[in-house]
Design a protein around this motif. Structure first.
Motif: not given
Length: 350
Positions: A172-176, A283-288, A298-300, A319-323
């Motif tokens: 999980s990556v939260v860019i504030g 392998r695991i996903p990144i949740l942005l 930004v995800s690309d 993956r760019l999360v919903a909302d």
């Protein structure tokens, strides 16, 4: 009452279930800044006629939250953040009092036997003692409203809100605004986490400085026009993955530097013992998520930086999360509800 509040450096958000219809959520959002206006009879009258609430402090009129931008033209000064660089100021009593007022206004009255509040606290990621002071002060504000507060990580909260499709396993990556929170989880349990001391405000500052985007006060003082940068970035035509023109290319380059630091933080977490032991090379996903993830492309661009730094083989998807702006506050409410259920189970078992 079970609720959650996210003290973001750009926005403060709170959420709770509608008492009349628990299937619906009540969400409140306020800007984390205030305007100071010269105290004159004319300014008093203008604010009153516009139905803008204000307070008088130090021979100035202070307007906090969403209405601050509505009256910024009265002073032509930049809005003052309630938390500078992710830190609750110790030498700004008006800002601390305004944080108290916003907290009281955004939380519902505490009632019932269980009054829990999950609190997302901003971390500067530099000084652990300062982060502790932040947490203690903000938790105290919530406690004064009658709640039992507990701190939650922004990245952990986002996973709870958006990680179901991945089995709550991923990065999980939260860019504030002022910091980036990263957490590696497996089945919702955190394995390793870190906070990096930069976010989208640093990108906006670089753009404003490079292109000399300024505004001037009535007295002729010059300030960076950060609002214009933020408004420009929201334009759907602006992209950092396919930049067009000098400004977009500089934006893409500056964003790449920030993403390179994020990739470095991810690499460090994936090398930690608990992570390698639990994931065993899977392998695991990144949740942005977070406000900084709203930038088009930004995800690309993050995927490109992962490939460039030879980390793509460990990542299944970006993956760019919903909302993405509201993932953290939704996850914080889920955390609070899970904690309330756990408390009930413990009390029954006792």
């Amino acid at each position: 009452m079970i609720t959650a509040i996210d003290f973001g450096c750009s926005r403060i958000r709170s959420v709770f279930r509608n008492p009349a219809n628990p299937a619906r959520l009540n969400l409140f959002v306020e800007r984390s800044e205030y305007a100071l206006i010269e105290e004159t009879e004319q300014h008093h009258r203008t604010l009153q006629e516009s139905n803008i609430p204000y307070a008088v402090c130090d021979q100035s009129l202070a307007v906090v939250g969403n209405r601050a931008r509505d009256c910024q033209w009265l002073s032509q000064l930049p809005l003052t953040p309630l938390m500078i660089d992710g830190i609750v100021p110790s030498n700004d009593p008006p800002a601390r009092q305004m944080l108290h007022l916003l907290t009281a206004a955004m939380l519902p009255p505490a009632d019932g036997l269980t009054n829990l509040c999950a609190v997302v606290v901003p971390n500067a990621g530099i000084d652990p003692q300062q982060d502790m002071n932040n947490r203690d002060f903000l938790l105290r504000l919530v406690r004064m409203q009658g709640y039992e507060p507990f701190a939650v990580s922004a990245a952990e909260a986002s996973v709870l809100a958006c990680g179901a499709s991945a089995g709550f396993t991923g990065i999980s990556v939260v860019i504030g605004a002022e910091s980036t929170d990263i957490c590696v989880t497996r089945f919702g349990m955190p394995l390793a986490s870190t906070t990096l001391p930069f976010g989208c405000n640093q990108i906006d500052t670089e753009i404003a400085q490079h292109f000399k985007m300024f505004r001037w006060s009535k007295s002729g003082d010059m300030f960076l026009d950060m609002d214009s940068v933020a408004d420009w970035k929201k334009n759907g035509q602006v992209s950092v993955s396919k930049p067009v023109g000098d400004r977009e290319r500089i934006l893409a380059g500056t964003t790449s530097l920030v993403l390179d630091q994020i990739v470095g933080g991810i690499r460090d977490l994936l090398r930690r013992g608990p992570v390698t032991a639990q994931l065993a090379g899977k392998r695991i996903p990144i949740l942005l998520s977070g406000g900084g993830s709203l930038l088009n492309g930004v995800s690309d661009l993050l995927t490109e930086r992962l490939i460039q730094q030879d980390l793509a083989s460990m990542i299944s998807a970006v993956r760019l999360v919903a909302d993405p702006e509201f993932a953290v506050i939704r996850g914080a409410l889920i955390h609070a509800e899970l904690e309330a259920r756990a408390q009930l189970t413990r009390s029954v078992a006792a």
